[in-house]
Design a protein around this motif. Structure first.
Motif, short mmCIF file in Angstrom:
data_model
loop_
_atom_site.label_atom_id
_atom_site.label_comp_id
_atom_site.label_asym_id
_atom_site.label_seq_id
_atom_site.Cartn_x
_atom_site.Cartn_y
_atom_site.Cartn_z
N LYS A 71 53.55 -34.25 100.84
CA LYS A 71 54.56 -35.11 101.43
C LYS A 71 55.15 -35.96 100.31
CE LYS A 71 55.37 -38.51 105.00
NZ LYS A 71 54.77 -39.41 105.98
N CYS B 275 56.56 -39.11 98.95
CA CYS B 275 56.61 -40.53 99.29
C CYS B 275 56.34 -41.35 98.04
CB CYS B 275 55.61 -40.86 100.38
SG CYS B 275 53.91 -40.47 99.97
N ARG B 276 56.76 -42.61 98.09
CA ARG B 276 56.52 -43.52 96.97
C ARG B 276 55.06 -43.94 96.98
NH1 ARG B 276 59.98 -48.50 97.62
NH2 ARG B 276 59.66 -48.14 99.82
N VAL B 277 54.53 -44.17 95.79
CA VAL B 277 53.14 -44.61 95.69
C VAL B 277 53.07 -46.13 95.69
CG1 VAL B 277 52.30 -42.55 94.52
CG2 VAL B 277 53.19 -44.41 93.17
N LYS B 278 51.96 -46.65 96.19
CA LYS B 278 51.81 -48.10 96.30
C LYS B 278 51.58 -48.75 94.94
CE LYS B 278 49.88 -48.11 100.92
NZ LYS B 278 48.72 -48.37 101.76
N GLY C 65 55.46 -40.99 92.92
CA GLY C 65 55.54 -40.11 94.09
C GLY C 65 56.03 -38.73 93.74
N ASP D 227 53.20 -36.90 91.80
CA ASP D 227 52.15 -36.42 92.69
C ASP D 227 52.61 -35.21 93.49
OD1 ASP D 227 50.53 -38.44 91.79
OD2 ASP D 227 50.79 -39.72 93.55
N TYR D 228 53.84 -35.22 93.93
CA TYR D 228 54.39 -34.13 94.72
C TYR D 228 54.49 -32.84 93.89
CZ TYR D 228 57.51 -31.62 97.90
OH TYR D 228 58.06 -30.68 98.73
N LYS E 267 57.14 -45.23 101.95
CA LYS E 267 55.98 -45.66 101.17
C LYS E 267 54.76 -44.85 101.56
CE LYS E 267 57.13 -50.36 99.98
NZ LYS E 267 56.71 -51.76 100.03
N GLU E 268 53.84 -44.73 100.63
CA GLU E 268 52.57 -44.04 100.87
C GLU E 268 51.75 -44.79 101.92
OE1 GLU E 268 49.60 -42.16 97.70
OE2 GLU E 268 49.72 -44.33 97.62
N GLU E 269 51.11 -44.05 102.77
CA GLU E 269 50.30 -44.68 103.84
C GLU E 269 48.92 -45.06 103.35
OE1 GLU E 269 50.22 -41.88 106.97
OE2 GLU E 269 52.34 -42.07 107.35
#
Length: 60
Positions: free
Chosen positions: A4, A6-9, A19, A22-23, A58-60
């Motif tokens: 997925k 998404c931006r990382v925290k 993000g 990682d993707y 944002k990352e969950e």
């Protein structure tokens, strides 16, 4: 597990490069260098980065 985007925290500025890295399965530093290179060469990279920061969740 599905990937997925998404931006990382724990990102440096907005977490967009982290993000994307990682993707894609790339090191975060390499991704940052690629994005900075695209910003220098094409100039529109900064606008694309800001749009990605607004659009990516944002990352969950």
């Amino acid at each position: 597990m599905e990937k997925k985007l998404c931006r990382v925290k724990d990102g440096k500025i907005f977490g967009v490069c982290g993000g994307l890295a990682d993707y894609m399965g790339v090191d975060r530093t390499i991704m940052r260098l690629i994005v900075i290179g695209l910003m220098i060469v094409y100039g529109t990279g900064l606008l694309a980065y800001l749009i990605a920061a607004l659009v990516m969740p944002k990352e969950e």
